[in-house]
Scaffold this active site. Structure first.
Site, mmCIF file in Angstrom:
data_model
loop_
_atom_site.group_PDB
_atom_site.id
_atom_site.type_symbol
_atom_site.label_atom_id
_atom_site.label_comp_id
_atom_site.label_asym_id
_atom_site.label_seq_id
_atom_site.Cartn_x
_atom_site.Cartn_y
_atom_site.Cartn_z
ATOM 1 N N HIS A 194 0.863 -1.177 0.000
ATOM 2 C CA HIS A 194 0.000 0.000 0.000
ATOM 3 C C HIS A 194 0.900 1.228 0.000
ATOM 4 C CE1 HIS A 194 -3.686 2.357 0.870
ATOM 5 N NE2 HIS A 194 -2.831 3.146 1.495
ATOM 6 N N CYS A 195 0.782 2.046 -1.022
ATOM 7 C CA CYS A 195 1.660 3.205 -1.183
ATOM 8 C C CYS A 195 0.896 4.485 -0.839
ATOM 9 C CB CYS A 195 2.186 3.275 -2.612
ATOM 10 S SG CYS A 195 3.327 4.651 -2.874
ATOM 11 N N PRO A 196 1.199 5.136 0.266
ATOM 12 C CA PRO A 196 0.494 6.388 0.592
ATOM 13 C C PRO A 196 0.832 7.532 -0.354
ATOM 14 C CG PRO A 196 2.283 5.998 2.145
ATOM 15 C CD PRO A 196 2.200 4.775 1.294
ATOM 16 N N GLY A 199 -1.683 7.162 -2.887
ATOM 17 C CA GLY A 199 -3.024 7.111 -2.330
ATOM 18 C C GLY A 199 -3.816 5.883 -2.741
ATOM 19 N N ASN A 200 -3.136 4.752 -2.907
ATOM 20 C CA ASN A 200 -3.842 3.552 -3.338
ATOM 21 C C ASN A 200 -2.959 2.329 -3.071
ATOM 22 O OD1 ASN A 200 -5.835 1.945 -4.406
ATOM 23 N ND2 ASN A 200 -5.846 2.886 -6.428
#
EC number: 2.3.1.225
Length: 473
Positions: A194-196, A199-200
Site C-alpha cells: 500500500h503506497c500512501p 493514495g492507493n
C-alpha cells in the site's frame, strides 16, 4: 332537462367506488420507484469513489496531495524561471523534453492512483455459508465434538507447495500472491504494497503504471536537478554566484527539493527493478517467501527463469479486467411471498374473513357451501320440501303453521350470527327436534358454514324425525 342545457347534472362529478377488497398483492397507493444504486455506493471496503465510481482511491489521501503539490510546484518553477534562460542559451529542446517527462509522470501517477489495483470481491452470505459447510465436512467437525477447522489449503504451482489462506473479512480463500490490505480493508490480487504517496494499493492491475511512474519521476527529478545547476552555473559565470541566486531564487528551491528527493526515488526504482527481474512482490520479499536460487527448497515458482521474460510478463502483459464491477447496478432482492397458513388466509382473503378465521379456528379447514349446494346423494336438500315422505297426509293442528315448499333451512333452524353476512352452525346449537318457525322464504344466498358431511347427515335425519313426530300428532 333540455339537451345541452346547463343544469345541476353538468356540475356533478362521479367517482367509482370499488367494492372489491384489496389484497396484499395490490397496493392502494403506488410506491415511488427508488432509483437503482450502483455497486460503488455500497462497497464494503474503505475506499473513496469519484466521478460516479470511475475513480477509486484509498481513504487516506493526504500524502497523495502532497505528492501532487511537490511535482506541480517544482515543475512549474522550473518551466517559469529556468526554461526561458536555458532555451536561449543552450537549446529549445530542454523545455520540450521537460514537458514530455512531466506529462508522462502525471499520467502514470493518476493512472496508478485512480484505478482498481485488483480488489477481489467478497463472498456473498450464501457463498460464505457454503464454504463454511465445505470446511466442516472436509475436517469432519460435523461428527463428534466441535473443533476449529484449519483455514488453509495447499496447491501445487510449478512443483512448489503454496498455501492458500482464508480471509475472515472477505470470507474467501485468497488466491496465490493475494493479501488483505489493512488500510483499504480489501483482498488485493498479487498484492505488492500500500503506497500512501499514490493514495492507493499497488497490485496486479496497476503495478506496471506504478513502476512507470517512479521510472519517469526519477528521470524528471534528475533532469530538473541537472539543468537547475546548469542554469545557476551559467548565470554565476556572468554576474557572480550571489547575483545569480538573486536573479533566480526559485532555482535554489528546486535544487533543494530535487536533491533530497532523488535519492529515495532512484533507490525505490532500483528496488522495484530487482523485484520485476525476479518476478517477486514487495510483500513476498519482505517476508522472505522465496529464494532466487532454483536449487533450494523454497525457490520462487513464479519466476520464468530469465530477467527479460520476467520483465515482459510484469510490464507488457495484458491488464486483467476489474472483478468488482464498481459501476454496475445493485440487483434488488426478489421478494418471497409468505405461504398461506390455511385455506382462508390467502392472498385473496378480505380483512373480515381473516378476522373470522382467527375467531373460529374450528371452522378454518372446513368448506363453505351455499344453501342451494347442500345436497347429498340420494337425499333431498335441506332447503327443499319434504315431498318424499310416505307416512300419509295427517292434518296438522291449527295452531301450527303449514309447511310450504318454500320453507328454507333458516326457517327451521335458528342461526347465531357472530359476524355480519356470515352464519355459523355448530352441533350444540342444532335443536333436535327443531322448532318450526314461520319466516321468510328461501330467497337469499347467505353462506352457511357446516362442520362436514357427517354433521349434514345428522341434521337431515333430526329434521325428518321432527317432521314425522309432528305429522303423527
Amino acid at each position: 332537462m333540455s339537451p345541452g342545457g346547463g343544469g345541476p347534472m353538468k356540475d356533478c362529478e362521479y367517482s367509482q367506488i370499488s367494492t372489491h377488497s384489496s389484497s396484499p398483492m395490490e397496493s392502494p397507493h403506488k410506491k415511488k420507484k427508488t432509483p437503482a444504486r450502483r455497486k460503488w455506493e455500497v462497497f464494503p471496503g474503505r475506499n473513496k469513489f469519484f466521478c460516479n465510481g470511475r475513480i477509486m482511491m484509498a481513504r487516506q489521501t493526504g500524502v497523495f496531495y502532497l505528492t501532487l503539490v511537490l511535482i506541480l510546484v517544482t515543475s512549474g518553477l522550473f518551466f517559469a524561471f529556468d526554461c526561458p534562460y536555458l532555451a536561449v542559451r543552450i537549446t529549445p529542446a530542454i523545455p520540450v523534453v521537460g514537458g514530455i517527462l512531466f506529462f508522462f509522470v502525471m499520467g502514470t501517477l493518476l493512472r496508478t492512483s485512480f484505478s482498481d489495483p485488483g480488489v477481489l470481491p467478497r463472498a456473498t452470505p450464501d457463498e460464505a455459508a457454503d464454504l463454511e459447510r465445505q470446511i466442516d465436512i472436509a475436517n469432519g467437525s460435523s461428527s463428534g465434538g466441535y473443533r476449529s477447522p484449519p483455514r488453509t489449503k495447499e496447491v501445487i504451482i510449478n512443483g512448489q507447495t503454496v498455501k492458500l489462506k482464508y480471509c475472515f473479512t472477505c470470507k474467501i480463500f485468497r488466491p496465490p500472491r493475494a493479501s488483505h490490505c489493512s488500510l483499504c480493508d480489501n483482498c488485493v490480487e498479487r498484492f505488492d504494497h500500500h503506497c500512501p504517496w499514490v493514495g492507493n494499493c499497488v497490485g496486479k492491475r496497476n503495478y506496471r503504471f506504478f513502476y512507470m511512474f517512479i521510472l519517469s519521476l526519477s528521470f524528471l527529478t534528475v533532469f530538473i536537478f541537472a539543468f537547475v545547476i546548469t542554469h545557476v552555473i551559467l548565470r554565476s559565470q556572468q554576474t557572480g554566484f550571489l547575483n545569480a541566486i538573486k536573479d533566480s531564487p526559485a532555482s535554489v528551491l528546486e535544487a533543494v527539493v530535487c536533491f533530497f528527493s532523488v535519492w529515495s526515488i532512484v533507490g525505490l526504482l532500483g528496488f522495484h527493478t530487482y523485484l520485476i527481474s525476479s518476478n517477486q512482490t514487495t510483500n513476498e520479499d519482505i517476508k522472505g517467501s522465496w529464494s532466487n536460487k532454483r536449487g533450494k527448497e523454497n525457490y520462487n515458482p513464479y519466476s520464468h527463469g530469465n530477467i527479460f521474460t520476467n520483465c515482459c510478463v510484469a510490464l507488457c502483459g495484458p491488464v486483467s479486467p476489474s472483478l468488482i464491477d464498481r459501476r454496475g447496478y445493485v440487483q434488488p432482492d426478489t421478494p418471497q411471498p409468505a405461504a398461506p397458513s390455511n385455506g382462508l388466509a390467502t392472498y385473496g382473503a378480505t380483512a373480515s374473513q381473516s378476522d373470522m378465521a382467527a375467531a373460529t379456528p374450528l371452522l378454518q379447514s372446513e368448506p363453505s357451501l351455499a344453501s342451494d349446494e347442500l345436497h347429498l346423494p340420494g337425499k333431498p336438500g335441506l332447503g327443499t320440501p319434504c315431498a318424499s315422505l310416505t307416512l300419509g297426509q295427517p292434518t296438522p293442528p291449527s295452531s301450527m303453521p303449514n309447511l310450504s315448499a318454500e320453507a328454507g333451512l333458516t326457517d327451521i333452524l335458528p342461526l347465531k350470527e357472530e359476524h355480519v353476512g356470515h352464519q355459523f352452525l355448530t352441533p350444540e346449537e342444532a335443536p333436535s327436534p327443531p322448532r318450526l318457525l314461520a319466516g321468510s322464504p328461501l330467497a337469499h344466498s347467505r353462506t352457511v358454514h357446516v362442520l362436514g358431511l357427517a354433521s349434514q347427515d345428522a341434521l337431515h335425519e333430526d329434521s325428518v324425525r321432527g317432521l314425522v313426530k309432528l305429522s303423527s300428532v
